[in-house]
Scaffold this motif. Structure first.
Motif, short mmCIF file in Angstrom:
data_model
loop_
_atom_site.label_atom_id
_atom_site.label_comp_id
_atom_site.label_asym_id
_atom_site.label_seq_id
_atom_site.Cartn_x
_atom_site.Cartn_y
_atom_site.Cartn_z
N CYS A 28 -0.68 3.12 6.21
CA CYS A 28 -1.17 4.86 6.25
C CYS A 28 0.16 5.26 6.76
O CYS A 28 0.62 6.38 6.16
CB CYS A 28 -2.01 4.76 7.04
SG CYS A 28 -3.59 4.89 6.05
N ILE A 53 -4.08 -1.70 5.30
CA ILE A 53 -4.07 -0.36 4.92
C ILE A 53 -4.02 0.61 6.14
O ILE A 53 -3.15 1.74 5.93
CB ILE A 53 -5.51 0.11 4.37
CG1 ILE A 53 -5.84 -1.04 2.76
CG2 ILE A 53 -5.48 1.25 3.69
CD1 ILE A 53 -6.94 -0.69 1.97
N LEU A 105 5.41 8.92 0.88
CA LEU A 105 4.99 10.22 0.14
C LEU A 105 5.99 11.33 0.08
O LEU A 105 6.41 12.11 -0.76
CB LEU A 105 3.53 10.24 0.20
CG LEU A 105 2.74 11.14 -0.64
CD1 LEU A 105 1.29 10.71 -0.55
CD2 LEU A 105 2.79 12.71 -0.66
N THR A 108 -1.18 14.09 4.37
CA THR A 108 -0.35 13.40 5.06
C THR A 108 0.02 13.80 6.46
O THR A 108 0.35 12.94 7.24
CB THR A 108 0.94 13.23 4.26
OG1 THR A 108 1.42 14.48 3.85
CG2 THR A 108 1.00 12.41 3.15
N THR A 114 3.83 6.83 -5.99
CA THR A 114 3.23 7.31 -7.03
C THR A 114 2.81 8.73 -6.72
O THR A 114 2.97 9.64 -7.44
CB THR A 114 1.95 6.60 -7.59
OG1 THR A 114 2.15 5.41 -7.33
CG2 THR A 114 1.51 6.61 -8.87
N CYS A 115 1.97 8.74 -5.70
CA CYS A 115 1.49 10.39 -5.37
C CYS A 115 2.66 11.33 -5.09
O CYS A 115 2.73 12.44 -5.37
CB CYS A 115 0.68 10.27 -4.06
SG CYS A 115 -1.10 9.43 -4.36
N THR A 145 -1.96 16.65 -0.84
CA THR A 145 -1.38 15.58 -0.31
C THR A 145 -0.71 16.08 0.95
O THR A 145 -0.53 14.89 1.83
CB THR A 145 -0.45 14.85 -1.34
OG1 THR A 145 0.33 15.86 -1.72
CG2 THR A 145 -1.43 14.06 -2.16
N VAL A 187 0.84 -1.22 -0.03
CA VAL A 187 -0.09 0.00 -0.14
C VAL A 187 0.93 1.29 0.00
O VAL A 187 0.79 2.31 -0.74
CB VAL A 187 -1.01 0.03 1.36
CG1 VAL A 187 -1.67 1.40 1.57
CG2 VAL A 187 -1.95 -1.10 1.06
N LEU A 232 2.95 5.17 4.28
CA LEU A 232 2.47 5.74 3.12
C LEU A 232 2.77 7.29 3.44
O LEU A 232 3.46 7.72 2.33
CB LEU A 232 1.04 5.72 2.92
CG LEU A 232 0.51 6.01 1.71
CD1 LEU A 232 -0.93 5.07 1.56
CD2 LEU A 232 -0.03 7.41 1.50
N ILE A 244 2.85 1.55 -3.59
CA ILE A 244 1.81 1.65 -4.78
C ILE A 244 1.28 3.28 -4.66
O ILE A 244 1.43 3.99 -5.49
CB ILE A 244 0.86 0.90 -4.82
CG1 ILE A 244 1.31 -0.51 -5.05
CG2 ILE A 244 -0.23 1.24 -5.95
CD1 ILE A 244 0.44 -1.62 -5.12
N ILE A 245 0.80 3.55 -3.52
CA ILE A 245 0.04 4.88 -3.24
C ILE A 245 1.11 5.86 -2.97
O ILE A 245 1.09 6.89 -3.54
CB ILE A 245 -1.04 4.80 -2.38
CG1 ILE A 245 -2.03 3.87 -2.59
CG2 ILE A 245 -1.80 6.17 -2.33
CD1 ILE A 245 -3.10 3.59 -1.73
#
Lengths: 305, 312
Positions: B188, B184, B195, B140, B119-120, B136, B112, B191, B115-116
């Motif tokens: 998070c 997920i 990011l 975040t 990319t973001c 974003t 998760v 992630l 990928i997210i």
């Protein structure tokens, strides 16, 4: 987003009055902060939570420990804004009174963290050489210890149910595991401060090591660590709630958001309100401190200008 | 490079002994009568007492005795013998059963995040200062600021109980689908950090000389970003994700506890609640070792991946 904002504001300020006398770094930072909505929102949140912690009676007339099973999961009413939880306690009153324990733990651990960090960072930065080498290894080791696991082990030893003892224990554990980042920050700012002219001047006037350290270097290297401690305060509050949630932090009769989230979670199928309300209070408080620290850091960081 | 690895290794050994000593001292030393504590309320016969005293080397007293027993504990730990929980199960068996579940969950969380998050992060880094970037960043910040004990129960309530999109709890032998929501939630946090890292390093690299050169050569933007920038920007992200995998492998105590996933973290969660001292110590000892080793691997990997990084 604060970064983009900061840069924009700084440039706007520069073009607006190029002839007036140059502003200090703090003046510049304050100008940026004043225009940053995130700063104001988080500051107001912090002030509200602080008020809740000091005078909870202002926010609710009800007693958080006044629980009657006959009111179990009763809905919102004039007497209780968010209704009652599984034990029949006023959900809103408990959330308000929960601020005190959270903030107390947060502020005390941040203060203790600050003291340890200042002493270690100052000694390492000022004396350098083997003192620095030894203290830096200690920092490395403590940094390598996972916080939650170590806190579990340390707190399992404390059997006492006395609220003061438990708060003291949680504060001690969080500080003893969490001072490393702040110590590194202090160390590096001490290293840069000790090469300044005013330090040489103080030495030439005959100031000893102690005086040079505490009267001259310390006041000039405190600013960055205060920002770090503000952010740390937020994460200490989150850590306290997590430990209380696990049942090894604070315990009843102390009112803590972590305890309430845990019991709200157990009974969420009957009513979700007792879970959602303390969760929201906790999340907003932690966010407020982190955003406040973030905003101040962005404003003070000359690299972003 | 070699010197760096050796130094890092020595540091880890030091940290290992430091942590295990603390764990051991706190859990076992200084309690009144360990034999009576083991027996609980039941009376202990003289023969049992003599047997246990010999088995655990309790006849050694003072500081020497403490270190003698600590050495015992460390040798057992290194040999993989973790002892038994209060319920009589071998801790090694409990771990063997729990670890695959935790590993599955950790991988979902990591996927998760990759990928997210990556990319973001790339998109936000390219359009720095744009609407997507600002959105974003705020999101975040929210994720980083909201503690897991808020995020996990709320996700369980909203998506599991209220909307019934996911099974609210996993239970024994969970399917991949049941692990998706906890994965997920777990991912998070990584992630959000992944990011932010990707965004910063893409934005930084876009301004570098080699990008200008590549553009001047007439390469299409797709290639400049997709090959040149990405390859250089992902180094810190990969390191970070490596550390994260180590952390996640250690078991997510809160997430596994809330979603009832029978992994390592869940066992620890339950051991704390049932006051199962030996199980807590056994699990924490192993988790600390996992944590230290994964940190070491990542640090070394970092130095290998990025030749600019050289430590004395």
């Amino acid at each position: 987003m604060t970064e983009a904002h900061t840069v924009g504001a700084a440039e706007a300020g520069r073009t607006a009055d190029p002839t007036t006398r140059p502003r200090s770094l703090a003046g510049d930072a304050w100008r940026d902060l004043r225009r940053n909505p995130i700063f104001w929102v988080s500051l107001i949140l912090v002030l509200v939570v602080t008020a809740m912690a000091i005078v909870p009676g202002l926010f609710t007339p009800n007693d958080p420990l006044d629980c009657t099973l006959s009111r179990q999961h009763a809905g919102p009413s004039g007497a209780a804004v968010f209704g009652y939880d599984f034990q029949g306690c006023d959900v809103y009153a408990r959330a308000v009174y929960g601020a005190r324990a959270s903030l107390l733990v947060g502020v005390l651990s941040a203060a203790l963290t600050g003291v340890i960090a200042v002493v270690v960072g100052m000694l390492a930065g000022y004396f350098g050489r083997w003192v620095d080498a030894a203290l830096s290894r200690v920092v490395d080791i403590v940094l390598g210890i996972p916080l939650l696991l170590a806190a579990i082990v340390l707190l399992k030893r404390i059997d006492s149910d006395n609220p003061t003892v438990r708060i003291g224990a949680v504060v001690f554990v969080l500080a003893i595991l969490g001072w490393t980042t702040a110590a590194r920050v202090i160390r590096s700012s001490v290293i840069s401060a000790k090469q300044q002219d005013y330090v040489a001047a103080a030495r030439m006037l005959g100031a000893g090591n102690g005086r040079t350290m505490w009267r001259h270097i310390l006041p000039n290297s405190l600013a960055p660590v205060i920002v770090v401690l503000t952010i740390a305060l937020g994460s200490f509050i989150a850590a306290e709630a997590t430990l209380s949630f696990l049942g090894i932090g604070l315990r009843a009769p102390t009112v803590s958001w972590g305890i309430d989230i845990d019991s709200g979670r157990t009974h969420m199928r009957e009513s979700a309100v007792p879970l959602v309300v303390p969760s929201t209070f906790l999340a907003l408080t932690v966010l407020a401190f982190i955003m406040l620290g973030d905003a101040i850091r962005d404003a003070f960081d000359p690299k972003l200008r | 490079m070699f010197r760096y690895i050796v130094r890092r290794l020595l540091q880890m050994v030091l940290a290992f002994f430091g942590t295990t000593l603390i764990v051991y001292a706190l859990m076992f030393a200084g309690q009144g009568d360990p034999i009576q504590a083991l027996a609980g309320e039941r009376p202990v016969s003289a023969a049992q007492r003599a047997y246990l005293t010999e088995k655990f080397h309790l006849d050694q007293h003072g500081v020497g005795g403490f270190f003698y027993r600590y050495a015992d504990y460390v040798t057992n730990l290194l040999r993989g013998d973790l002892g038994e929980s209060l319920t009589g199960r071998k801790i090694g068996d409990i771990l063997a059963q729990a670890w695959p579940v935790t590993a599955k969950l950790a991988l979902i969380g990591l996927l998760v995040a990759i990928i997210i998050g990556v990319t973001c992060g790339v998109v936000a880094g390219i359009r720095r200062g744009g609407v997507f970037d600002n959105a974003t960043l705020v999101l975040t910040l929210l994720v980083l600021g909201v503690p897991t004990i808020v995020l996990a129960p709320l996700a369980q309530y909203l998506l599991g109980v209220k909307l019934s999109l996911f099974p609210p709890t996993a239970g024994a032998d969970p399917s991949l689908y049941a692990l998706l929501l906890p994965g997920i939630v777990l991912g998070c946090l990584s992630l959000a950090t992944a990011l932010r890292l990707t965004r910063t390093s893409v934005a930084e690299n876009l301004r570098s000389d080699y990008v200008r050169t590549a553009k001047a050569k007439g390469l299409p933007t797709r290639r400049v970003v997709g090959v040149h920038v990405l390859r250089n920007s992902l180094i810190p992200v990969i390191t970070f994700l490596g550390v994260e995998l180590g952390n996640l492998m250690g078991g997510a105590i809160i997430t596994e506890g809330v979603f009832n996933i029978p992994g390592v973290g869940f066992n620890l969660f339950r051991a704390i609640r049932t006051e199962d001292g030996p199980l807590v110590v056994g699990l924490v000892s192993v988790l600390v070792v996992v944590y230290l080793v994964s940190n070491l691997v990542v640090d070394v990997l970092y130095a290998v991946l990025d030749p600019r990084i050289r430590y004395e």
